[in-house]
Write a protein that holds these residues in place. Structure first.
Motif, mmCIF file in Angstrom:
data_model
loop_
_atom_site.group_PDB
_atom_site.id
_atom_site.type_symbol
_atom_site.label_atom_id
_atom_site.label_comp_id
_atom_site.label_asym_id
_atom_site.label_seq_id
_atom_site.Cartn_x
_atom_site.Cartn_y
_atom_site.Cartn_z
ATOM 1 N N GLN A 27 0.677 -1.155 -0.009
ATOM 2 C CA GLN A 27 -0.051 -0.077 -0.148
ATOM 3 C C GLN A 27 0.996 1.121 -0.014
ATOM 4 O OE1 GLN A 27 -3.578 -0.011 -0.062
ATOM 5 N NE2 GLN A 27 -3.162 -2.170 -0.295
ATOM 6 N N VAL A 28 0.609 2.108 -0.936
ATOM 7 C CA VAL A 28 1.253 3.379 -1.019
ATOM 8 C C VAL A 28 0.403 4.499 -0.384
ATOM 9 C CG1 VAL A 28 2.514 5.050 -2.575
ATOM 10 C CG2 VAL A 28 2.645 2.651 -2.956
ATOM 11 N N ALA A 29 0.938 5.268 0.306
ATOM 12 C CA ALA A 29 0.343 6.372 0.910
ATOM 13 C C ALA A 29 -0.157 7.461 -0.112
ATOM 14 C CB ALA A 29 0.873 7.206 2.092
ATOM 15 N N PRO A 30 -1.403 7.690 -0.255
ATOM 16 C CA PRO A 30 -1.613 8.789 -1.278
ATOM 17 C C PRO A 30 -0.881 9.942 -1.186
ATOM 18 C CG PRO A 30 -3.694 8.380 -0.095
ATOM 19 C CD PRO A 30 -2.601 7.727 0.611
ATOM 20 N N ASP A 31 -0.393 10.643 -2.509
ATOM 21 C CA ASP A 31 0.485 11.637 -2.593
ATOM 22 C C ASP A 31 -0.516 12.869 -2.909
ATOM 23 O OD1 ASP A 31 1.703 13.982 -3.745
ATOM 24 O OD2 ASP A 31 3.069 12.544 -4.552
ATOM 25 N N ALA A 32 -0.897 13.910 -1.629
ATOM 26 C CA ALA A 32 -1.674 14.824 -1.640
ATOM 27 C C ALA A 32 -1.567 15.928 -2.923
ATOM 28 C CB ALA A 32 -1.694 15.566 -0.175
ATOM 29 N N VAL A 33 -0.350 16.009 -3.186
ATOM 30 C CA VAL A 33 0.052 17.002 -4.257
ATOM 31 C C VAL A 33 -0.318 16.498 -5.522
ATOM 32 C CG1 VAL A 33 1.765 18.417 -5.464
ATOM 33 C CG2 VAL A 33 1.774 18.321 -2.973
ATOM 34 N N MET A 34 -0.210 15.294 -5.778
ATOM 35 C CA MET A 34 -0.673 14.574 -7.001
ATOM 36 C C MET A 34 -2.264 14.622 -7.014
ATOM 37 S SD MET A 34 2.226 14.095 -8.992
ATOM 38 C CE MET A 34 1.899 12.872 -10.117
ATOM 39 N N THR A 35 -2.544 14.364 -5.850
ATOM 40 C CA THR A 35 -4.179 14.323 -6.127
ATOM 41 C C THR A 35 -4.680 15.859 -6.405
ATOM 42 O OG1 THR A 35 -4.348 12.553 -4.302
ATOM 43 C CG2 THR A 35 -6.303 14.062 -4.372
ATOM 44 N N ARG A 36 -4.011 16.971 -5.759
ATOM 45 C CA ARG A 36 -4.613 18.197 -6.091
ATOM 46 C C ARG A 36 -4.443 18.459 -7.523
ATOM 47 N NH1 ARG A 36 -1.479 21.615 -1.690
ATOM 48 N NH2 ARG A 36 -2.629 23.299 -3.077
ATOM 49 N N ILE A 37 -3.201 18.008 -8.047
ATOM 50 C CA ILE A 37 -2.755 18.284 -9.644
ATOM 51 C C ILE A 37 -3.926 17.900 -10.316
ATOM 52 C CG2 ILE A 37 -1.490 17.844 -11.324
ATOM 53 C CD1 ILE A 37 1.033 18.375 -9.223
ATOM 54 N N GLY A 86 -13.392 22.636 -18.848
ATOM 55 C CA GLY A 86 -13.406 23.655 -19.792
ATOM 56 C C GLY A 86 -13.196 24.999 -18.775
ATOM 57 N N ASP A 87 -12.677 24.959 -17.774
ATOM 58 C CA ASP A 87 -12.389 26.143 -16.845
ATOM 59 C C ASP A 87 -10.851 26.381 -16.850
ATOM 60 O OD1 ASP A 87 -12.177 28.542 -15.186
ATOM 61 O OD2 ASP A 87 -13.746 27.665 -13.690
ATOM 62 N N VAL A 88 -10.285 26.773 -18.096
ATOM 63 C CA VAL A 88 -9.174 26.945 -18.374
ATOM 64 C C VAL A 88 -8.470 28.112 -17.401
ATOM 65 C CG1 VAL A 88 -7.095 27.526 -20.153
ATOM 66 C CG2 VAL A 88 -9.185 26.199 -20.402
ATOM 67 N N ASP A 89 -8.866 29.329 -17.297
ATOM 68 C CA ASP A 89 -8.384 30.343 -16.504
ATOM 69 C C ASP A 89 -8.295 30.002 -15.177
ATOM 70 O OD1 ASP A 89 -8.365 32.029 -18.615
ATOM 71 O OD2 ASP A 89 -10.189 32.787 -18.427
ATOM 72 N N GLU A 90 -9.273 29.080 -14.530
ATOM 73 C CA GLU A 90 -9.228 28.815 -13.113
ATOM 74 C C GLU A 90 -8.244 27.710 -12.976
ATOM 75 O OE1 GLU A 90 -10.022 28.561 -8.803
ATOM 76 O OE2 GLU A 90 -10.754 30.270 -10.573
ATOM 77 N N ALA A 91 -8.020 26.836 -13.978
ATOM 78 C CA ALA A 91 -7.096 25.801 -13.860
ATOM 79 C C ALA A 91 -5.604 26.311 -13.685
ATOM 80 C CB ALA A 91 -7.190 24.757 -14.884
ATOM 81 N N ARG A 92 -5.486 27.408 -14.565
ATOM 82 C CA ARG A 92 -4.285 28.012 -14.695
ATOM 83 C C ARG A 92 -3.853 28.607 -13.341
ATOM 84 N NH1 ARG A 92 -5.141 31.947 -18.058
ATOM 85 N NH2 ARG A 92 -5.214 30.587 -19.725
ATOM 86 N N ASP A 93 -4.742 29.311 -12.715
ATOM 87 C CA ASP A 93 -4.669 30.050 -11.638
ATOM 88 C C ASP A 93 -4.252 28.995 -10.476
ATOM 89 O OD1 ASP A 93 -5.164 32.490 -12.724
ATOM 90 O OD2 ASP A 93 -7.285 32.610 -12.094
ATOM 91 N N ARG A 94 -5.118 27.878 -10.402
ATOM 92 C CA ARG A 94 -4.731 26.788 -9.386
ATOM 93 C C ARG A 94 -3.220 26.438 -9.678
ATOM 94 N NH1 ARG A 94 -10.337 24.174 -7.860
ATOM 95 N NH2 ARG A 94 -11.833 25.758 -7.489
ATOM 96 N N PHE A 95 -2.976 26.047 -10.872
ATOM 97 C CA PHE A 95 -1.720 25.564 -11.119
ATOM 98 C C PHE A 95 -0.707 26.300 -10.854
ATOM 99 C CE2 PHE A 95 -3.131 22.854 -14.852
ATOM 100 C CZ PHE A 95 -3.291 21.509 -13.865
ATOM 101 N N LEU A 96 -0.726 27.613 -10.884
ATOM 102 C CA LEU A 96 0.145 28.408 -10.408
ATOM 103 C C LEU A 96 0.376 28.744 -9.115
ATOM 104 C CD1 LEU A 96 -0.296 31.597 -12.710
ATOM 105 C CD2 LEU A 96 1.649 30.274 -12.461
ATOM 106 N N GLU A 97 -0.731 28.461 -8.290
ATOM 107 C CA GLU A 97 -0.740 28.638 -6.814
ATOM 108 C C GLU A 97 0.150 27.255 -6.147
ATOM 109 O OE1 GLU A 97 -4.805 28.615 -5.343
ATOM 110 O OE2 GLU A 97 -5.234 30.587 -6.264
ATOM 111 N N LEU A 98 -0.110 26.111 -6.959
ATOM 112 C CA LEU A 98 0.413 24.986 -6.617
ATOM 113 C C LEU A 98 2.032 24.916 -6.895
ATOM 114 C CD1 LEU A 98 -1.999 22.045 -7.691
ATOM 115 C CD2 LEU A 98 -0.754 22.287 -5.477
ATOM 116 N N TRP A 99 2.291 25.617 -8.190
ATOM 117 C CA TRP A 99 3.774 25.767 -8.459
ATOM 118 C C TRP A 99 4.570 26.709 -7.236
ATOM 119 C CZ3 TRP A 99 6.659 23.404 -11.790
ATOM 120 C CH2 TRP A 99 8.203 23.956 -12.077
ATOM 121 N N ALA A 100 3.833 27.560 -6.788
ATOM 122 C CA ALA A 100 4.292 28.454 -5.838
ATOM 123 C C ALA A 100 4.555 27.674 -4.746
ATOM 124 C CB ALA A 100 3.223 29.815 -5.440
#
Length: 175
Positions: A7-17, A27-41
């Motif tokens: 059993q491998v523990a879930p990876d919270a960051v991969m889940t969020r990605i 279809g929400d490209v702008d929101e996805a881009r914003d969330r990806f930028l937050e995750l990148w930070a």
């Protein structure tokens, strides 16, 4: 004696990605881009290579400017170069780093083609073909091979389709 599955523990960051990828595919490209930028930070330039590779790969898909798309795909390739099979297998037991390269190079080839940098596009497409034997005979591998063949035809003047290629994800994110 019964075999026990590891059993491998879930990876919270991969889940969020993955959640943001679903938002993007919805279809929400702008929101996805914003969330990806937050995750990148949160992840940072020196964060976990699997997180950076996966996030940068999908962040490229949200870009409207081909030069920005290229920059994110280059980040994904750089992060892949820092990955180990152990880290990738820790995310999913059936993965190997080498299986990321056909998709990563295909995406870079497509980026360079959009920027009319044909020789760079051909170079990355060659690298994708050199790595394609790492893919399985499944729908993911078939999709990568088909996209490579379409781009090859386009680069060689046999197809005038100039539309945006559908970009398959890295093996760790098959949705």
């Amino acid at each position: 004696m019964a075999e026990q599955q590891e059993q491998v523990a879930p990876d919270a960051v991969m889940t969020r990605i993955g959640q943001v990828v679903m938002l993007h595919h919805g279809g929400d490209v702008d929101e996805a881009r914003d969330r990806f930028l937050e995750l990148w930070a949160e992840i940072g330039e020196d964060g976990d290579a699997l997180h950076r590779c996966t996030l940068a790969h999908y962040m490229a898909d949200t870009q409207q400017d081909p030069a920005d798309e290229l920059a994110w795909d280059l980040r994904a390739l750089q992060a892949a170069g820092e990955l180990t099979d152990g880290r990738v297998e820790g995310h999913h037991h059936s993965l190997a780093v080498r299986a990321f390269y056909p998709s990563l190079h295909l995406n870079l080839a497509a980026d360079y083609a959009k920027l009319d940098r044909t020789e760079a596009a051909r170079s990355h497409l060659r690298l994708a073909y050199e790595a394609v034997d790492t893919l399985g005979d499944d729908s993911y591998g078939d999709g990568i091979r088909a996209a490579m063949n379409r781009l090859d035809l386009r680069l060689n003047g046999h197809d005038s389709a100039g539309g945006r290629e559908e970009r398959p994800g890295p093996p760790g994110q098959r949705h």
